[in-house]
Design a protein around this motif. Structure first.
Motif, PDB file in Angstrom:
ATOM      1  N   THR A  58      -2.495  -2.499   9.737  1.00  0.00           N
ATOM      2  CA  THR A  58      -1.639  -2.513   8.876  1.00  0.00           C
ATOM      3  C   THR A  58      -1.993  -3.431   7.385  1.00  0.00           C
ATOM      4  N   TYR A  59      -1.297  -2.461   6.801  1.00  0.00           N
ATOM      5  CA  TYR A  59      -1.304  -2.716   4.657  1.00  0.00           C
ATOM      6  C   TYR A  59      -0.498  -4.477   4.821  1.00  0.00           C
ATOM      7  N   HIS A  60       0.487  -4.162   5.357  1.00  0.00           N
ATOM      8  CA  HIS A  60       1.439  -5.254   4.972  1.00  0.00           C
ATOM      9  C   HIS A  60       0.971  -6.395   5.695  1.00  0.00           C
ATOM     10  N   GLU A  61       0.405  -6.073   7.171  1.00  0.00           N
ATOM     11  CA  GLU A  61       0.302  -7.907   7.829  1.00  0.00           C
ATOM     12  C   GLU A  61      -1.397  -8.248   7.389  1.00  0.00           C
ATOM     13  N   ILE A  62      -2.235  -7.284   7.328  1.00  0.00           N
ATOM     14  CA  ILE A  62      -3.551  -7.621   6.084  1.00  0.00           C
ATOM     15  C   ILE A  62      -3.124  -8.121   4.878  1.00  0.00           C
ATOM     16  N   SER A  63      -2.766  -7.740   4.205  1.00  0.00           N
ATOM     17  CA  SER A  63      -2.133  -8.910   3.029  1.00  0.00           C
ATOM     18  C   SER A  63      -1.676  -9.746   3.650  1.00  0.00           C
ATOM     19  N   ALA A  64      -0.759 -10.754   3.876  1.00  0.00           N
ATOM     20  CA  ALA A  64      -0.075 -11.534   4.288  1.00  0.00           C
ATOM     21  C   ALA A  64      -1.029 -11.835   4.443  1.00  0.00           C
ATOM     22  N   LEU A  65      -1.476 -12.059   5.781  1.00  0.00           N
ATOM     23  CA  LEU A  65      -2.835 -12.688   6.318  1.00  0.00           C
ATOM     24  C   LEU A  65      -4.419 -12.812   5.254  1.00  0.00           C
ATOM     25  N   LEU A 331      -9.967  -8.013  10.009  1.00  0.00           N
ATOM     26  CA  LEU A 331      -8.935  -7.230   9.089  1.00  0.00           C
ATOM     27  C   LEU A 331      -9.627  -6.052   8.809  1.00  0.00           C
ATOM     28  N   ALA A 332      -9.067  -4.150   9.609  1.00  0.00           N
ATOM     29  CA  ALA A 332      -9.590  -2.969   8.808  1.00  0.00           C
ATOM     30  C   ALA A 332      -9.102  -3.158   7.324  1.00  0.00           C
ATOM     31  N   LEU A 333      -9.282  -3.133   6.261  1.00  0.00           N
ATOM     32  CA  LEU A 333      -9.011  -3.131   5.040  1.00  0.00           C
ATOM     33  C   LEU A 333      -9.048  -1.662   4.744  1.00  0.00           C
ATOM     34  N   ALA A 334      -9.879  -0.540   5.634  1.00  0.00           N
ATOM     35  CA  ALA A 334      -9.813   0.481   5.454  1.00  0.00           C
ATOM     36  C   ALA A 334      -8.699   1.612   6.114  1.00  0.00           C
ATOM     37  N   ALA A 335      -8.385   0.363   7.109  1.00  0.00           N
ATOM     38  CA  ALA A 335      -7.177   0.853   7.961  1.00  0.00           C
ATOM     39  C   ALA A 335      -6.237   0.844   6.811  1.00  0.00           C
ATOM     40  N   GLY A 336      -5.965  -0.440   6.400  1.00  0.00           N
ATOM     41  CA  GLY A 336      -4.609  -0.685   5.714  1.00  0.00           C
ATOM     42  C   GLY A 336      -4.426  -0.063   4.403  1.00  0.00           C
ATOM     43  N   ASN A 337      -5.370   0.629   3.823  1.00  0.00           N
ATOM     44  CA  ASN A 337      -6.143   1.829   2.893  1.00  0.00           C
ATOM     45  C   ASN A 337      -5.249   2.912   3.262  1.00  0.00           C
ATOM     46  N   ARG A 338      -4.906   3.354   4.229  1.00  0.00           N
ATOM     47  CA  ARG A 338      -4.804   4.849   4.199  1.00  0.00           C
ATOM     48  C   ARG A 338      -3.361   4.674   5.184  1.00  0.00           C
ATOM     49  N   ASP A 339      -2.123   2.849   5.088  1.00  0.00           N
ATOM     50  CA  ASP A 339      -0.959   2.749   5.077  1.00  0.00           C
ATOM     51  C   ASP A 339       0.078   3.735   4.693  1.00  0.00           C
ATOM     52  N   PRO A 340       0.494   4.739   5.842  1.00  0.00           N
ATOM     53  CA  PRO A 340       1.981   6.110   5.283  1.00  0.00           C
ATOM     54  C   PRO A 340       3.186   4.407   4.936  1.00  0.00           C
ATOM     55  N   LEU A 341       2.900   3.773   5.550  1.00  0.00           N
ATOM     56  CA  LEU A 341       4.147   3.070   4.708  1.00  0.00           C
ATOM     57  C   LEU A 341       3.767   2.252   3.998  1.00  0.00           C
TER      58      LEU A 341
END
Length: 419
Positions: A58-65, A331-341
C-alpha cells in the motif's frame, strides 16, 4: 442412511494464501499482468510470506518505510544474511546498499559530477546528443515494416548514453551488455537452471565489469577528460574521494542503474501508448505533454516493481502488523502506485494526471540517483518515436517479458508500421 464421508482433501483445490503472494507475483506466468496480485496484496497491506519475509503493497505504508531511518538498505543487518554480502568473498557494496552516513558520503561524491548543485547543467547539456542518438537509431530502422523497439531502440539508446557519459569506448559496449545481461538474469531464477550457478555467473560478471571500469578510470588518474569516470577518479573533495574498491562499485552501479531502468521505462511507455491509441495521437499532436505522460508512465507501468533489499533494524509496526527486526522486507512499489487510497482511478492511464507523486523512482534518501537522466532520455525517446513511426501497431499483445520480476519490462516489443 450413512453419513457422507469427509471429502478427500486432495480433491479440494487449494486456495491461494497471502503467504504465497511473493511466490505468485514473481512467477513468470504472471509477468505480463501482475496487477490483480498487487490488488490482492493491497487488501492485506502487509503479508508475511512462507519464507519469513514481509511484503508491503500500500502506498502510504511504502512511502513511510522509504523515509523511516529504522529501515536499513544494508543486507548485512539481516538476521540470516546472504553469505555473498557477509562472507570472506563479499564485495564492496555500492552506496545503494548502504545506510547513512556511508551512503550519504558515497552518494554525495557520485553526485558532484552528475548534477546539482556542483554540475547543474550536465543533464540538460546531453539533450542534443540524446536526440541525435535517438534519431540515428530510428534512421537505422530503414524501410523495415516491423521493428523490435527493445533491441532496435529502447536498449541501445540508454546504453549508448551512459557509456558515453562514463567514458566507455564504443567498441567495448557489446561486452558491457553481455556482463549486464548475466547480472540481471540472476534476479530471477530460470526454470531448469541452477540458481547457485546463475549467482556465481553474476558475481563473476560483476567482478569483470568492476575490474574493467576500475582500469579505465585509472588511465584517467591525473589526466582528466570530460566524463564521469575521470571526474570520480580525480575527485579530491573534502571527504577524500573514493577508494579504488569504492570507485569500482560506484562505477558498476552507475552503469547498470544508468540504463536498465530506462530500457524498461521506454519499452513500457511505448507498449502503454500503443494500447491507448487516443493518448498516442494526443501526445503526437501535443508533444509538450510528453513530460507529464512520462510521470504517469512511472506510476502506471514503472520500470522497477519490487524493492527486496530492506531490513528493519528494530521491530516495527506496519499497518498493525509487527515486522520483526532483521527479516527481509519487500516493498511492492508497483502495487503502491495503483493504490486507490492514494490515486483517483489508479488503473486508468491518464497522461495529464496532475496529482502524481508516484513511487516510480522510489523515495527518501535512496530515491533513484539517475532519475533526471532517465526522465530526459524517455521524454526524447517517446517524442522521436511518435514523430517518426507511422501508424504503429503491436504484433503481439502481451509481448514476451523479461524474466526479472524486479526490473519488469518487455524482452521484445515488435511493432508493425507503415513505411
Amino acid at each position: 442412511m450413512p453419513a457422507p464421508s469427509p471429502a478427500d482433501s486432495s480433491d479440494v483445490p487449494s486456495q491461494p494464501s497471502a503467504a504465497t503472494l511473493f511466490e505468485r507475483i514473481t512467477n513468470y506466468a504472471n509477468r505480463a499482468d501482475p496487477y490483480p496480485l498487487y490488488a490482492e496484496l493491497r487488501e492485506h497491506k502487509v503479508a508475511e510470506q512462507q519464507d519469513g519475509s514481509y511484503l508491503v503493497g500500500t502506498y502510504h505504508e511504502i512511502s513511510a518505510l522509504l523515509h523511516d531511518p529504522r529501515i536499513s538498505s544494508d543486507a548485512r543487518n539481516r538476521t540470516d544474511p546472504d553469505p555473498l554480502v557477509v562472507g570472506p568473498d563479499a564485495r564492496t557494496p555500492a552506496f545503494i546498499s548502504l545506510d547513512d552516513p556511508e551512503h550519504e558520503r558515497l552518494r554525495g561524491i557520485a553526485m558532484r559530477p552528475f548534477g546539482p548543485p556542483h554540475t547543474p547543467g550536465r543533464i540538460d547539456a546531453l539533450r542534443a546528443s540524446i536526440t541525435d542518438i535517438a534519431r540515428d537509431l530510428i534512421a537505422g530502422f530503414g524501410t523495415r515494416d516491423r521493428i523490435d523497439l527493445v533491441d532496435d531502440f529502447a536498449h541501445p539508446l540508454p546504453v549508448t548514453v551512459i557509456c558515453r557519459l562514463l567514458g566507455v569506448p564504443r567498441e567495448d559496449v557489446p561486452q558491457i551488455r553481455e556482463w549486464t545481461d548475466t547480472m540481471i538474469a540472476a534476479t530471477d531464477p530460470t526454470p531448469g537452471q541452477d540458481l547457485a550457478e546463475q549467482r556465481r555467473a553474476a558475481v563473476a560478471a560483476r567482478d569483470a565489469m568492476a575490474g574493467y571500469l576500475g582500469a579505465l578510470a585509472d588511465r584517467r588518474r591525473g589526466h582528466p577528460t570530460d566524463d564521469l569516470l575521470s571526474a570520480l577518479v580525480n575527485d579530491h573533495g573534502p571527504d577524500a574521494g573514493l577508494t579504488q574498491k569504492e570507485l569500482m562499485s560506484t562505477a558498476v552501479l552507475l552503469l547498470i542503474a544508468g540504463h536498465e531502468t530506462t530500457v524498461n521505462l521506454i519499452a513500457n511507455g511505448m507498449l502503454t501508448l500503443l494500447r491507448h491509441p487516443d493518448a498516442l495521437r494526443r501526445l503526437r499532436a501535443e508533444p509538450e505533454l510528453v513530460p507529464s505522460a512520462v510521470e504517469e508512465l512511472l506510476r502506471y507501468e514503472p520500470p522497477v516493481h519490487l524493492l527486496p533489499q530492506r531490513t528493519p533494524l528494530v521491530d516495527v509496526d506496519v499497518a498493525g502488523v509487527t515486522v520483526p527486526r532483521g527479516v527481509p522486507l519487500i516493498l511492492a512499489l508497483a502495487a503502491g502506485n495503483r493504490d486507490p487510497l492514494r490515486f483517483t482511478e489508479p488503473d486508468r492511464f491518464d497522461p495529464t494526471r496532475a496529482d502524481n507523486q508516484h513511487l516510480g523512482f522510489g523515495s527518501g534518501i535512496h530515491s533513484c540517483y539517475g532519475a533526471p537522466l532517465a526522465r530526459v532520455e524517455t521524454q526524447i525517446a517517446l517524442t522521436e518515436l511518435l514523430r517518426h513511426l507511422v501508424e504503429p501497431s503491436l504484433v503481439a499483445d502481451p509481448p514476451p517479458y523479461r524474466r526479472s520480476p524486479l526490473l519488469r519490462g518487455p524482452r521484445h516489443l515488435v511493432v508493425a508500421r507503415r513505411t
